[in-house]
Design an enzyme around this catalytic site. Sequence first.
Site, mmCIF file in Angstrom:
data_model
loop_
_atom_site.group_PDB
_atom_site.id
_atom_site.type_symbol
_atom_site.label_atom_id
_atom_site.label_comp_id
_atom_site.label_asym_id
_atom_site.label_seq_id
_atom_site.Cartn_x
_atom_site.Cartn_y
_atom_site.Cartn_z
ATOM 1 C CB ALA A 198 -17.475 15.573 17.273
ATOM 2 C CG HIS A 199 -12.992 17.715 18.039
ATOM 3 N ND1 HIS A 199 -12.579 18.912 18.559
ATOM 4 C CD2 HIS A 199 -13.726 17.144 19.007
ATOM 5 C CE1 HIS A 199 -13.032 19.055 19.788
ATOM 6 N NE2 HIS A 199 -13.736 17.993 20.073
ATOM 7 C CG ASN A 200 -9.168 14.548 18.104
ATOM 8 O OD1 ASN A 200 -9.422 15.757 18.197
ATOM 9 N ND2 ASN A 200 -7.957 14.102 17.803
ATOM 10 C CD GLN A 211 -10.682 22.009 17.021
ATOM 11 O OE1 GLN A 211 -11.015 20.829 17.004
ATOM 12 N NE2 GLN A 211 -10.312 22.629 18.148
#
Length: 351
Positions: free
Chosen positions: A241-243, A200
Amino acid sequence: MQFTAAQIAMIINGTVEGNPEASVHSFGKIEEAQPGQLSFLANPKYEEYLYTTKATLVIINAAQELKEPVQATLIRVPDAYSAFATLLTKYQEMATQKLTGIQEPAYISKSAKVGQQVYIGAFSYLGENVVLGNNVKIFPNVFLGDDVKISDNTIVHPGAKIYHGCVIGKNVTIHAGTVIGSDGFGFAPQADGSFKKVPQIGNVVVEDFVEIGANATIDRATIGSTVIKSGAKLDNLIQVAHNVEVGNNTVIAAQAGVSGSTKIGNNVMIGGQAGIVGHIQIADGSKINAQSGVSKSIKTPNAAVTGSPAFEYTSALRSQAVSRKLPDLEKRIKELESLVKQLLTEKISGL
Protein backbone atom coordinates in the site's frame (compact mmCIF):
# COMPACT_ATOMS: atom_id res chain seq x y z
CA MET A 1 23.64 -22.96 -27.43
CA GLN A 2 26.36 -25.52 -26.82
CA PHE A 3 28.74 -25.37 -23.84
CA THR A 4 31.54 -27.70 -22.78
CA ALA A 5 32.27 -28.87 -19.26
CA ALA A 6 35.45 -26.76 -19.26
CA GLN A 7 33.52 -23.61 -20.24
CA ILE A 8 30.87 -24.18 -17.60
CA ALA A 9 33.47 -24.91 -14.92
CA MET A 10 35.13 -21.59 -15.75
CA ILE A 11 31.84 -19.70 -15.26
CA ILE A 12 31.07 -21.27 -11.86
CA ASN A 13 34.66 -21.75 -10.64
CA GLY A 14 34.32 -25.53 -10.60
CA THR A 15 36.63 -28.51 -11.10
CA VAL A 16 35.93 -31.03 -13.88
CA GLU A 17 36.00 -34.77 -13.19
CA GLY A 18 35.71 -36.62 -16.48
CA ASN A 19 35.72 -35.32 -20.05
CA PRO A 20 36.30 -31.52 -20.15
CA GLU A 21 35.09 -31.46 -23.78
CA ALA A 22 31.73 -33.07 -22.98
CA SER A 23 29.09 -30.62 -24.23
CA VAL A 24 25.49 -29.81 -23.33
CA HIS A 25 22.76 -27.77 -24.97
CA SER A 26 20.02 -27.62 -22.28
CA PHE A 27 19.11 -28.33 -18.67
CA GLY A 28 17.28 -31.25 -17.07
CA LYS A 29 16.29 -32.60 -13.66
CA ILE A 30 18.74 -35.24 -12.51
CA GLU A 31 16.10 -37.98 -12.48
CA GLU A 32 14.83 -37.12 -15.99
CA ALA A 33 17.82 -35.61 -17.82
CA GLN A 34 18.88 -36.99 -21.21
CA PRO A 35 22.24 -37.04 -23.03
CA GLY A 36 23.25 -33.51 -23.97
CA GLN A 37 21.70 -32.00 -20.83
CA LEU A 38 23.19 -30.49 -17.70
CA SER A 39 21.83 -31.23 -14.21
CA PHE A 40 22.87 -30.75 -10.58
CA LEU A 41 22.73 -32.54 -7.24
CA ALA A 42 22.27 -30.47 -4.08
CA ASN A 43 19.64 -32.39 -2.10
CA PRO A 44 20.90 -35.70 -0.59
CA LYS A 45 17.43 -37.22 -1.22
CA TYR A 46 18.27 -37.32 -4.93
CA GLU A 47 21.72 -38.88 -4.61
CA GLU A 48 20.52 -42.23 -5.99
CA TYR A 49 19.88 -40.56 -9.35
CA LEU A 50 23.51 -39.47 -9.61
CA TYR A 51 24.43 -43.08 -10.44
CA THR A 52 21.64 -43.66 -12.96
CA THR A 53 21.17 -40.27 -14.63
CA LYS A 54 21.61 -39.99 -18.38
CA ALA A 55 22.73 -36.36 -18.08
CA THR A 56 26.03 -35.57 -19.78
CA LEU A 57 27.14 -33.14 -17.04
CA VAL A 58 26.20 -32.94 -13.36
CA ILE A 59 27.18 -30.18 -10.94
CA ILE A 60 27.81 -31.57 -7.44
CA ASN A 61 29.15 -30.33 -4.11
CA ALA A 62 32.90 -30.56 -3.66
CA ALA A 63 32.35 -32.64 -0.50
CA GLN A 64 30.10 -35.20 -2.24
CA GLU A 65 31.49 -38.72 -1.84
CA LEU A 66 30.79 -41.20 -4.63
CA LYS A 67 29.42 -44.57 -3.54
CA GLU A 68 29.16 -46.04 -7.03
CA PRO A 69 30.64 -45.36 -10.49
CA VAL A 70 29.17 -42.36 -12.31
CA GLN A 71 28.72 -42.16 -16.08
CA ALA A 72 28.30 -38.39 -16.29
CA THR A 73 31.13 -35.88 -16.28
CA LEU A 74 31.08 -34.08 -12.92
CA ILE A 75 31.78 -30.46 -12.05
CA ARG A 76 32.57 -30.02 -8.37
CA VAL A 77 31.82 -26.70 -6.66
CA PRO A 78 31.53 -25.56 -3.02
CA ASP A 79 27.73 -25.11 -3.30
CA ALA A 80 25.99 -26.92 -6.15
CA TYR A 81 22.65 -25.13 -5.74
CA SER A 82 24.18 -21.65 -5.82
CA ALA A 83 26.44 -22.58 -8.73
CA PHE A 84 23.47 -23.90 -10.72
CA ALA A 85 21.56 -20.68 -9.97
CA THR A 86 24.54 -18.65 -11.22
CA LEU A 87 24.65 -20.69 -14.39
CA LEU A 88 20.92 -20.26 -15.05
CA THR A 89 21.32 -16.52 -14.51
CA LYS A 90 24.13 -16.35 -17.07
CA TYR A 91 22.09 -18.41 -19.51
CA GLN A 92 19.10 -16.11 -19.10
CA GLU A 93 21.27 -13.04 -19.55
CA MET A 94 22.67 -14.43 -22.78
CA ALA A 95 19.17 -15.16 -24.05
CA THR A 96 17.86 -11.67 -23.26
CA GLN A 97 20.94 -9.93 -24.66
CA LYS A 98 19.81 -11.03 -28.09
CA LEU A 99 16.68 -8.91 -27.73
CA THR A 100 17.38 -5.46 -29.11
CA GLY A 101 15.55 -2.93 -31.20
CA ILE A 102 12.02 -1.59 -31.35
CA GLN A 103 9.19 -3.75 -32.60
CA GLU A 104 6.25 -2.28 -34.45
CA PRO A 105 3.71 -1.12 -33.59
CA ALA A 106 4.91 0.64 -30.42
CA TYR A 107 4.31 4.19 -29.24
CA ILE A 108 7.35 6.13 -28.02
CA SER A 109 6.89 9.81 -27.26
CA LYS A 110 9.29 12.22 -28.93
CA SER A 111 10.54 13.40 -25.54
CA ALA A 112 11.48 9.88 -24.38
CA LYS A 113 15.17 9.01 -24.04
CA VAL A 114 16.27 5.47 -24.83
CA GLY A 115 19.71 4.02 -24.01
CA GLN A 116 21.84 1.56 -25.93
CA GLN A 117 20.98 -2.10 -26.61
CA VAL A 118 17.37 -1.53 -25.53
CA TYR A 119 14.49 -3.78 -26.55
CA ILE A 120 10.94 -2.43 -26.79
CA GLY A 121 8.28 -5.01 -27.64
CA ALA A 122 5.24 -4.52 -29.84
CA PHE A 123 2.22 -2.61 -28.51
CA SER A 124 4.23 -1.01 -25.72
CA TYR A 125 3.59 2.61 -24.73
CA LEU A 126 6.26 5.06 -23.54
CA GLY A 127 4.86 8.38 -22.31
CA GLU A 128 6.38 11.86 -22.19
CA ASN A 129 9.91 12.18 -20.79
CA VAL A 130 10.33 8.45 -20.15
CA VAL A 131 13.99 7.54 -19.66
CA LEU A 132 15.34 4.04 -20.32
CA GLY A 133 18.93 3.12 -19.41
CA ASN A 134 21.21 0.78 -21.32
CA ASN A 135 20.21 -2.85 -21.91
CA VAL A 136 16.66 -2.32 -20.65
CA LYS A 137 14.18 -4.88 -21.96
CA ILE A 138 10.55 -3.79 -22.31
CA PHE A 139 8.38 -6.73 -23.40
CA PRO A 140 5.16 -6.36 -25.43
CA ASN A 141 2.09 -4.59 -24.03
CA VAL A 142 3.98 -2.72 -21.33
CA PHE A 143 2.73 0.74 -20.30
CA LEU A 144 5.19 3.35 -19.03
CA GLY A 145 3.52 6.59 -17.93
CA ASP A 146 4.96 10.08 -18.21
CA ASP A 147 8.28 10.75 -16.45
CA VAL A 148 8.97 7.10 -15.64
CA LYS A 149 12.69 6.37 -15.25
CA ILE A 150 14.15 2.87 -15.63
CA SER A 151 17.86 2.26 -15.09
CA ASP A 152 20.31 -0.12 -16.77
CA ASN A 153 19.73 -3.86 -17.23
CA THR A 154 16.16 -3.87 -15.97
CA ILE A 155 13.56 -6.21 -17.48
CA VAL A 156 9.83 -5.41 -17.58
CA HIS A 157 7.79 -8.42 -18.65
CA PRO A 158 4.60 -8.39 -20.78
CA GLY A 159 1.58 -6.45 -19.65
CA ALA A 160 3.20 -4.68 -16.70
CA LYS A 161 2.03 -1.13 -16.00
CA ILE A 162 4.22 1.56 -14.43
CA TYR A 163 2.35 4.79 -13.72
CA HIS A 164 3.68 8.31 -14.12
CA GLY A 165 6.66 9.51 -12.12
CA CYS A 166 7.79 6.15 -10.81
CA VAL A 167 11.50 5.34 -10.64
CA ILE A 168 12.93 1.86 -11.23
CA GLY A 169 16.57 1.06 -10.45
CA LYS A 170 19.23 -1.12 -12.08
CA ASN A 171 19.01 -4.89 -12.58
CA VAL A 172 15.34 -5.01 -11.58
CA THR A 173 12.95 -7.68 -12.85
CA ILE A 174 9.23 -6.89 -13.00
CA HIS A 175 7.04 -9.81 -14.03
CA ALA A 176 3.92 -9.90 -16.17
CA GLY A 177 0.80 -8.09 -15.10
CA THR A 178 2.32 -6.17 -12.21
CA VAL A 179 1.07 -2.63 -11.57
CA ILE A 180 3.42 -0.09 -10.02
CA GLY A 181 2.21 3.35 -9.04
CA SER A 182 -1.57 2.95 -8.98
CA ASP A 183 -3.36 5.19 -6.48
CA GLY A 184 -3.06 4.43 -2.80
CA PHE A 185 -6.30 3.64 -0.96
CA GLY A 186 -6.96 7.09 0.48
CA PHE A 187 -10.52 8.28 1.19
CA ALA A 188 -11.66 10.81 3.79
CA PRO A 189 -15.00 10.00 5.48
CA GLN A 190 -17.58 12.76 5.19
CA ALA A 191 -20.39 13.84 7.49
CA ASP A 192 -23.03 12.40 5.17
CA GLY A 193 -21.40 8.96 5.25
CA SER A 194 -19.72 9.26 1.85
CA PHE A 195 -15.97 9.16 1.20
CA LYS A 196 -13.94 11.88 -0.50
CA LYS A 197 -10.91 10.73 -2.47
CA VAL A 198 -7.55 12.00 -1.22
CA PRO A 199 -5.33 12.64 -4.27
CA GLN A 200 -2.24 10.42 -4.35
CA ILE A 201 0.49 12.69 -5.70
CA GLY A 202 3.60 10.75 -4.66
CA ASN A 203 5.33 7.95 -6.55
CA VAL A 204 6.97 4.54 -6.19
CA VAL A 205 10.74 4.07 -6.02
CA VAL A 206 12.10 0.59 -6.71
CA GLU A 207 15.80 0.38 -5.96
CA ASP A 208 18.47 -1.86 -7.55
CA PHE A 209 18.40 -5.67 -7.76
CA VAL A 210 14.73 -5.98 -6.81
CA GLU A 211 12.50 -8.70 -8.26
CA ILE A 212 8.72 -8.30 -8.31
CA GLY A 213 6.51 -11.27 -9.22
CA ALA A 214 3.53 -11.45 -11.53
CA ASN A 215 0.32 -9.54 -10.80
CA ALA A 216 1.71 -7.71 -7.79
CA THR A 217 0.47 -4.20 -6.98
CA ILE A 218 2.52 -1.43 -5.42
CA ASP A 219 0.59 1.76 -4.70
CA ARG A 220 2.03 5.25 -5.13
CA ALA A 221 2.44 7.38 -2.02
CA THR A 222 -0.03 10.03 -0.99
CA ILE A 223 2.94 12.38 -0.56
CA GLY A 224 6.57 11.30 -0.95
CA SER A 225 7.40 7.76 -2.08
CA THR A 226 6.48 4.15 -1.56
CA VAL A 227 9.93 2.52 -1.48
CA ILE A 228 11.09 -1.02 -2.29
CA LYS A 229 14.72 -1.04 -1.24
CA SER A 230 17.70 -2.73 -2.85
CA GLY A 231 17.70 -6.51 -3.07
CA ALA A 232 14.09 -7.03 -1.95
CA LYS A 233 12.19 -9.93 -3.54
CA LEU A 234 8.40 -9.86 -3.87
CA ASP A 235 6.43 -12.91 -4.94
CA ASN A 236 3.30 -13.00 -7.13
CA LEU A 237 0.00 -11.44 -6.06
CA ILE A 238 1.35 -9.14 -3.36
CA GLN A 239 -0.27 -5.86 -2.30
CA VAL A 240 1.99 -3.07 -1.03
CA ALA A 241 0.00 0.00 0.00
CA HIS A 242 0.87 3.70 -0.15
CA ASN A 243 3.91 5.07 1.69
CA VAL A 244 5.12 1.61 2.70
CA GLU A 245 8.86 0.99 2.91
CA VAL A 246 10.22 -2.51 2.27
CA GLY A 247 13.80 -2.90 3.51
CA ASN A 248 16.95 -4.19 1.86
CA ASN A 249 16.94 -7.92 1.01
CA THR A 250 13.50 -8.46 2.50
CA VAL A 251 11.46 -11.30 0.95
CA ILE A 252 7.66 -11.45 0.83
CA ALA A 253 5.79 -14.59 -0.30
CA ALA A 254 2.64 -14.71 -2.43
CA GLN A 255 -0.69 -13.18 -1.43
CA ALA A 256 0.74 -11.18 1.46
CA GLY A 257 -0.58 -7.66 2.04
CA VAL A 258 1.05 -4.64 3.68
CA SER A 259 -1.15 -1.71 4.72
CA GLY A 260 -0.26 1.95 4.33
CA SER A 261 2.74 3.70 5.90
CA THR A 262 4.17 0.55 7.48
CA LYS A 263 7.98 0.41 7.59
CA ILE A 264 9.49 -3.04 7.07
CA GLY A 265 13.14 -3.44 8.02
CA ASN A 266 16.03 -5.19 6.30
CA ASN A 267 16.31 -8.96 5.81
CA VAL A 268 12.72 -9.60 6.90
CA MET A 269 10.97 -12.80 5.80
CA ILE A 270 7.19 -12.65 5.34
CA GLY A 271 5.24 -15.84 4.63
CA GLY A 272 2.40 -16.29 2.17
CA GLN A 273 -1.01 -14.75 2.92
CA ALA A 274 0.35 -12.79 5.87
CA GLY A 275 -1.41 -9.51 6.58
CA ILE A 276 0.24 -6.45 8.15
CA VAL A 277 -1.73 -3.46 9.42
CA GLY A 278 -0.76 0.12 8.65
CA HIS A 279 1.44 2.62 10.47
CA ILE A 280 3.61 0.08 12.30
CA GLN A 281 7.27 -0.92 12.14
CA ILE A 282 8.76 -4.36 11.52
CA ALA A 283 12.28 -4.76 12.94
CA ASP A 284 15.25 -6.01 10.93
CA GLY A 285 15.45 -9.77 10.54
CA SER A 286 11.87 -10.44 11.62
CA LYS A 287 10.23 -13.67 10.46
CA ILE A 288 6.46 -13.61 9.96
CA ASN A 289 4.85 -17.02 9.48
CA ALA A 290 2.37 -17.72 6.67
CA GLN A 291 -1.22 -16.49 7.28
CA SER A 292 -0.14 -14.44 10.29
CA GLY A 293 -1.96 -11.22 11.10
CA VAL A 294 0.46 -8.58 12.40
CA SER A 295 -1.49 -5.93 14.28
CA LYS A 296 1.27 -4.12 16.15
CA SER A 297 4.93 -3.22 15.68
CA ILE A 298 7.62 -5.87 15.99
CA LYS A 299 10.36 -3.98 17.83
CA THR A 300 12.82 -6.79 18.61
CA PRO A 301 15.19 -7.62 15.73
CA ASN A 302 15.20 -11.21 14.45
CA ALA A 303 11.96 -12.11 16.25
CA ALA A 304 9.72 -14.82 14.80
CA VAL A 305 5.93 -14.48 15.07
CA THR A 306 2.90 -16.49 14.03
CA GLY A 307 -0.87 -16.54 14.42
CA SER A 308 -3.58 -13.91 14.18
CA PRO A 309 -3.03 -11.66 15.96
CA ALA A 310 0.61 -12.65 15.59
CA PHE A 311 2.81 -13.14 18.62
CA GLU A 312 6.10 -14.79 19.54
CA TYR A 313 6.55 -18.03 17.61
CA THR A 314 7.40 -20.50 20.42
CA SER A 315 4.71 -19.16 22.74
CA ALA A 316 2.20 -19.37 19.90
CA LEU A 317 3.01 -23.03 19.30
CA ARG A 318 2.63 -23.79 23.01
CA SER A 319 -0.74 -22.04 23.04
CA GLN A 320 -1.85 -24.08 20.04
CA ALA A 321 -0.76 -27.28 21.79
CA VAL A 322 -2.74 -26.33 24.89
CA SER A 323 -5.83 -25.41 22.87
CA ARG A 324 -5.85 -28.85 21.27
CA LYS A 325 -5.98 -30.39 24.75
CA LEU A 326 -8.87 -28.22 25.96
CA PRO A 327 -11.62 -30.83 25.32
CA ASP A 328 -9.70 -33.38 27.38
CA LEU A 329 -9.03 -30.82 30.10
CA GLU A 330 -12.74 -29.93 30.19
CA LYS A 331 -13.63 -33.60 30.61
CA ARG A 332 -11.15 -34.01 33.47
CA ILE A 333 -12.47 -30.88 35.19
CA LYS A 334 -16.03 -32.22 35.01
CA GLU A 335 -14.86 -35.53 36.44
CA LEU A 336 -13.13 -33.69 39.29
CA GLU A 337 -16.25 -31.58 39.93
CA SER A 338 -18.36 -34.75 40.09
CA LEU A 339 -15.90 -36.35 42.49
CA VAL A 340 -15.84 -33.28 44.73
CA LYS A 341 -19.65 -33.19 44.83
CA GLN A 342 -19.73 -36.87 45.73
CA LEU A 343 -17.21 -36.39 48.55
CA LEU A 344 -19.09 -33.39 49.89
CA THR A 345 -22.37 -35.33 49.82
CA GLU A 346 -20.80 -38.23 51.69
CA LYS A 347 -19.25 -35.87 54.24
CA ILE A 348 -22.53 -34.03 54.81
CA SER A 349 -24.47 -37.27 55.16
CA GLY A 350 -21.98 -38.49 57.74
CA LEU A 351 -22.46 -35.51 60.00
